[in-house]
Each structure stands twice: as C-alpha cells, then as structure tokens.
Design an enzyme around this catalytic site. Structure first.
Site, PDB file in Angstrom:
ATOM      1  N   HIS A   1       0.862  -1.187   0.000  1.00  0.00           N
ATOM      2  CA  HIS A   1       0.000   0.000   0.000  1.00  0.00           C
ATOM      3  C   HIS A   1       0.897   1.236   0.000  1.00  0.00           C
ATOM      4  O   HIS A   1       1.880   1.286   0.731  1.00  0.00           O
ATOM      5  CB  HIS A   1      -0.868  -0.021   1.264  1.00  0.00           C
ATOM      6  CG  HIS A   1      -1.973   0.985   1.266  1.00  0.00           C
ATOM      7  ND1 HIS A   1      -1.751   2.331   1.468  1.00  0.00           N
ATOM      8  CD2 HIS A   1      -3.304   0.845   1.080  1.00  0.00           C
ATOM      9  CE1 HIS A   1      -2.921   2.974   1.410  1.00  0.00           C
ATOM     10  NE2 HIS A   1      -3.877   2.095   1.171  1.00  0.00           N
TER      11      HIS A   1
ATOM     12  N   HIS B   1      -7.452   0.086  -4.717  1.00  0.00           N
ATOM     13  CA  HIS B   1      -8.287   0.823  -3.761  1.00  0.00           C
ATOM     14  C   HIS B   1      -8.830   2.047  -4.467  1.00  0.00           C
ATOM     15  O   HIS B   1      -8.075   2.969  -4.779  1.00  0.00           O
ATOM     16  CB  HIS B   1      -7.440   1.319  -2.577  1.00  0.00           C
ATOM     17  CG  HIS B   1      -7.140   0.264  -1.567  1.00  0.00           C
ATOM     18  ND1 HIS B   1      -6.479   0.542  -0.388  1.00  0.00           N
ATOM     19  CD2 HIS B   1      -7.419  -1.056  -1.531  1.00  0.00           C
ATOM     20  CE1 HIS B   1      -6.366  -0.571   0.316  1.00  0.00           C
ATOM     21  NE2 HIS B   1      -6.907  -1.551  -0.353  1.00  0.00           N
TER      22      HIS B   1
ATOM     23  N   CYS C   1      -3.560   2.502  -4.460  1.00  0.00           N
ATOM     24  CA  CYS C   1      -4.552   3.275  -3.715  1.00  0.00           C
ATOM     25  C   CYS C   1      -4.631   4.668  -4.328  1.00  0.00           C
ATOM     26  O   CYS C   1      -3.719   5.488  -4.170  1.00  0.00           O
ATOM     27  CB  CYS C   1      -4.175   3.339  -2.239  1.00  0.00           C
ATOM     28  SG  CYS C   1      -5.361   4.332  -1.313  1.00  0.00           S
TER      29      CYS C   1
ATOM     30  N   ASP D   1     -12.769   2.221  -1.638  1.00  0.00           N
ATOM     31  CA  ASP D   1     -12.069   2.633  -0.421  1.00  0.00           C
ATOM     32  C   ASP D   1     -12.890   3.722   0.252  1.00  0.00           C
ATOM     33  O   ASP D   1     -13.957   4.097  -0.244  1.00  0.00           O
ATOM     34  CB  ASP D   1     -10.668   3.107  -0.804  1.00  0.00           C
ATOM     35  CG  ASP D   1      -9.710   3.051   0.364  1.00  0.00           C
ATOM     36  OD1 ASP D   1     -10.101   2.576   1.439  1.00  0.00           O
ATOM     37  OD2 ASP D   1      -8.562   3.484   0.183  1.00  0.00           O
ATOM     38  N   HIS D   2     -12.408   4.233   1.341  1.00  0.00           N
ATOM     39  CA  HIS D   2     -13.083   5.238   2.162  1.00  0.00           C
ATOM     40  C   HIS D   2     -14.343   5.836   1.548  1.00  0.00           C
ATOM     41  O   HIS D   2     -14.330   6.378   0.448  1.00  0.00           O
ATOM     42  CB  HIS D   2     -12.144   6.425   2.414  1.00  0.00           C
ATOM     43  CG  HIS D   2     -10.914   6.026   3.138  1.00  0.00           C
ATOM     44  ND1 HIS D   2      -9.946   6.939   3.471  1.00  0.00           N
ATOM     45  CD2 HIS D   2     -10.484   4.841   3.621  1.00  0.00           C
ATOM     46  CE1 HIS D   2      -8.980   6.316   4.107  1.00  0.00           C
ATOM     47  NE2 HIS D   2      -9.279   5.034   4.207  1.00  0.00           N
TER      48      HIS D   2
ATOM     49  N   TYR E   1     -15.176   4.018   6.838  1.00  0.00           N
ATOM     50  CA  TYR E   1     -15.592   2.636   6.599  1.00  0.00           C
ATOM     51  C   TYR E   1     -17.043   2.340   6.968  1.00  0.00           C
ATOM     52  O   TYR E   1     -17.372   1.280   7.465  1.00  0.00           O
ATOM     53  CB  TYR E   1     -14.628   1.667   7.304  1.00  0.00           C
ATOM     54  CG  TYR E   1     -13.296   1.598   6.588  1.00  0.00           C
ATOM     55  CD1 TYR E   1     -13.142   0.790   5.473  1.00  0.00           C
ATOM     56  CD2 TYR E   1     -12.217   2.382   6.986  1.00  0.00           C
ATOM     57  CE1 TYR E   1     -11.943   0.743   4.785  1.00  0.00           C
ATOM     58  CE2 TYR E   1     -11.008   2.350   6.302  1.00  0.00           C
ATOM     59  CZ  TYR E   1     -10.877   1.520   5.202  1.00  0.00           C
ATOM     60  OH  TYR E   1      -9.703   1.481   4.510  1.00  0.00           O
TER      61      TYR E   1
HETATM   62  C1  DNO Z   1      -6.750   2.985   5.251  1.00  0.00           C
HETATM   63  C2  DNO Z   1      -6.116   1.810   4.673  1.00  0.00           C
HETATM   64  C3  DNO Z   1      -4.756   1.538   5.266  1.00  0.00           C
HETATM   65  C4  DNO Z   1      -4.228   0.240   4.722  1.00  0.00           C
HETATM   66  C5  DNO Z   1      -2.848  -0.097   5.193  1.00  0.00           C
HETATM   67  C6  DNO Z   1      -2.337  -1.287   4.440  1.00  0.00           C
HETATM   68  O1  DNO Z   1      -7.894   3.187   5.098  1.00  0.00           O
HETATM   69  O2  DNO Z   1      -6.075   1.913   3.299  1.00  0.00           O
HETATM   70  O3  DNO Z   1      -4.837   1.480   6.645  1.00  0.00           O
HETATM   71  O4  DNO Z   1      -5.072  -0.796   5.134  1.00  0.00           O
HETATM   72  O5  DNO Z   1      -1.981   0.947   5.017  1.00  0.00           O
HETATM   73  O6  DNO Z   1      -1.314  -1.885   5.157  1.00  0.00           O
END
Ligand code: DNO
Length: 345
Positions: A198, A263, A236, A308-309, A322
């Site tokens: 990531h 992501h 990401c 993601d978020h 989340y």
């Molecule tokens: C946040 C996530 C990170 C991710 C870590 C992977 O929302 O994208 O916490 O899980 O960095 O190790």
C-alpha cells in the site's frame, strides 16, 4: 476483476450479510485483529474468517493487512524472527485460500488525517488532511487519536520508537525493505500469493519520519530490488493522488501487471498538501475514476478491487471512512463503470 469489500471482523457494525447484499460482491478483505503485530496468526482464526465469509456466500482471498513489525522497518537486531513469522503467516494464509496480501512499509504511523469528520455542504462528512494542522501536531506530546494510530502506543513507547527512527533515513528504509521483500518473495512464489504494498498515505514524510512508497519512482525501485510479479502493488488512488504530480493513469499503464489490488477512493485537492475525501464519482473529486478504471481494464487487470473510504451519509455513524452506505454506492458505481468498459469493447 473481483469486487471486494473491507470487513473489520465480528465487531464491525457493517455485517457480512449487508456486504453480501451489494450486487456483484465476490468477497471480503479482512485480517486477524487480536494478535500483536509480528506474531503468527492461528490457523483457527484464519479459518474462522474464511468460514464466516463463506456462510454469507463471500470469498476470503485478500488480507489487509499483515502488518510489518517496526523492528523489520528499523532493521533492528533480531528482526529475522519477525521476518520468519511473516513467512509463516504467508504459508498459513495461502493454505486457507488467500491469494493476495496487502501491507505497508510506513514507519510508526499508518494513514493520517487531520480531521475524521469534516462537514460537507450537503450534510455529509468525510476525512480530510490539512497540512498546517498536521505540521502543528507533535505526536509525542499531544493527546492524539487518529485513524492510523496504534492505540497501544504509550507516550513513552512512542517517544522511544520515534527516537529509534532518528538513524533511519530513506536509503536505510529502502535497505530494510529490500531485506524483508527478498526474504518473503520466495515464500510467496512457493505458495502462490501476491504481495501488494500500500502506498504511503499521504505520500510524503510526516513527523520527520521517512516514507518511501510515494510514486512511480518508488515502484521502479521496488522492481529493481526484486523483479518478481509477486512483489506487487495495492494501487490506492486516494493516497497516490494526494500528490498531483503523480499521474495516476500513466502509472496504471506502466505498472499494471504489478497491480494486484486496487483501492478506489476519490479526493478533492483543496490546497498545497491539503485534500478532502469525496464520493467515488469522478466529478466529485480531483481524480478521474473512469480514466483509471479504463487504464486498469485495458491493461488486462484480473485482480481485486474495493471501494475505499466513503463519506458518512444518510446519518450513518461508524468507523471513519468505513461506513456501509457510501462505500456500497462506490461499489455500485465501480461495477457500473467496469461493466460499461467491458461491454463497450
Ligand atoms: C486505510 C487503509 C490503510 C491500509 C494499510 C495497508 O484506510 O487503506 O490502513 O489498510 O496501510 O497496510
């Protein structure tokens, strides 16, 4: 492409049943949460996630994350033990059917924001990063509780850890990364598991700590260190996109065969090193979600993707970034884009 959704385990207010109701959802992304960083996960705990997911018609093929012990990042004496434990976790996860492991190599702190619930004009709220606010924080002195925070750090522990990093600059961190990756990749080859690093979030150093996974040059360097396809990427978009100099579409074209996990997150750049997270739709933020998915698709992507978020919408309360609703909208949008791209051929 396999659409997935992050699930934080039994304590997650977003249940597996809810996740399974999102159209075209193939599986969950999860982890064993009750074991200290660096220790070996029990097969029982791993299988439990798999069984719980399967009971809801979901796969468990992606882990996020198997965290890397600070001693490995520091290159501290005795870190071999933690590297060996990491290899054992890869073997155990592979045995349970896991195909992809997401991890990061950020010293001390994971992702960082200055505001967990910044109000939007439409009544929703979302995560935000304001550089001046972050620069004014002293993690050792202030009573901070931020998302990437390991709550188990005591003030003294944190001070001592930050002190240990005084001697670790970017070069040293790369050296420690190389030791780690070169030790684990042969195990991944053997077990058929892809590692997916990531990016640092945000992609620049914070609190005087080095950060090295920040853009295209980082991925080129990773490849030089170990060219295996297993030495791959969690792309990401929101993390990398916080630096407008990262051309995300170009990066997807260049590194597509190394992207195992995607992501999808949108952000609006609001100033120099300042941004606010938005809905996933392209026009909501500064990132071209359609263009990125198109590049991913055209590169032959067969890996995992997750929304993601999300923002907090419709009055939802929950884990920052989340919640269920906005991430589910994100999944539906990404599915729609993908179907249209695929069928438009
Ligand atoms: C946040 C996530 C990170 C991710 C870590 C992977 O929302 O994208 O916490 O899980 O960095 O190790």
């Amino acid at each position: 492409m396999k659409m997935t959704f992050r699930w934080y385990g039994e304590n997650d207010p977003v249940t597996l049943e809810y996740i399974s109701q999102i159209p075209h959802m193939s599986g969950v992304v999860s982890a064993v949460y009750d074991v200290p960083v660096g220790e070996v996960w029990s097969e029982e705990s791993i299988n439990r996630i798999k069984e719980q997911a399967a009971a809801n018609g979901l796969e468990f093929e992606v882990v996020e994350s198997v965290p890397v012990h600070e001693d490995i990042k520091l290159g501290a004496p005795g870190c071999e033990k933690y590297i060996e434990n990491y290899c054992e976790n890869i073997r155990r996860l592979a045995k349970a059917g896991v195909k992809c492991i997401c991890y990061n190599f950020m010293p001390v702190f994971d992702w960082l924001r200055s505001d967990l619930a910044k109000q939007n004009a439409d009544g929703s709220n979302s995560l935000a990063f304001d550089n001046d606010t972050v620069l004014s924080l002293d993690p050792v002195k202030s009573e901070l509780s931020l998302p990437g925070w390991d709550e188990s750090y005591t003030k003294e522990g944190l001070r001592a850890l930050m002190e240990q990093y005084k001697d670790v600059d970017e070069d040293k961190l790369w050296e420690n990364f190389a030791r780690f990756i070169n030790a684990i990749i042969p195990v991944c080859e053997e077990c058929d598991v892809d590692m997916a690093i990531h990016p640092d979030d945000p992609p620049w150093g914070i609190f005087g700590l080095p950060r090295i996974i920040t853009g295209a040059d980082s991925y080129r360097k990773m490849h030089e260190i170990n060219p295996s396809r297993r030495n791959g990427i969690t792309f990401c978009t929101g993390s990398l996109g916080a630096n407008p100099q990262n051309d995300l579409i170009d990066m997807i074209k260049e590194f597509g065969d190394k992207i195992h996990f995607f992501h999808a997150r949108n952000i609006k750049i609001t100033g120099q090193r300042c941004f606010q997270e938005t809905g996933h739709y392209t026009d909501c933020g500064s990132l071209n979600m359609y263009g990125m998915l198109k590049a991913l698709h055209d590169g032959g992507f067969t890996g995992y993707i997750r929304p993601d978020h999300g923002r907090m919408i419709w009055g939802e309360q929950g884990r920052a970034g989340y919640g269920l609703y906005d991430r589910a909208l994100g999944a539906a949008y990404l599915n729609g884009l993908w179907e249209a791209i695929e069928k438009g051929e």
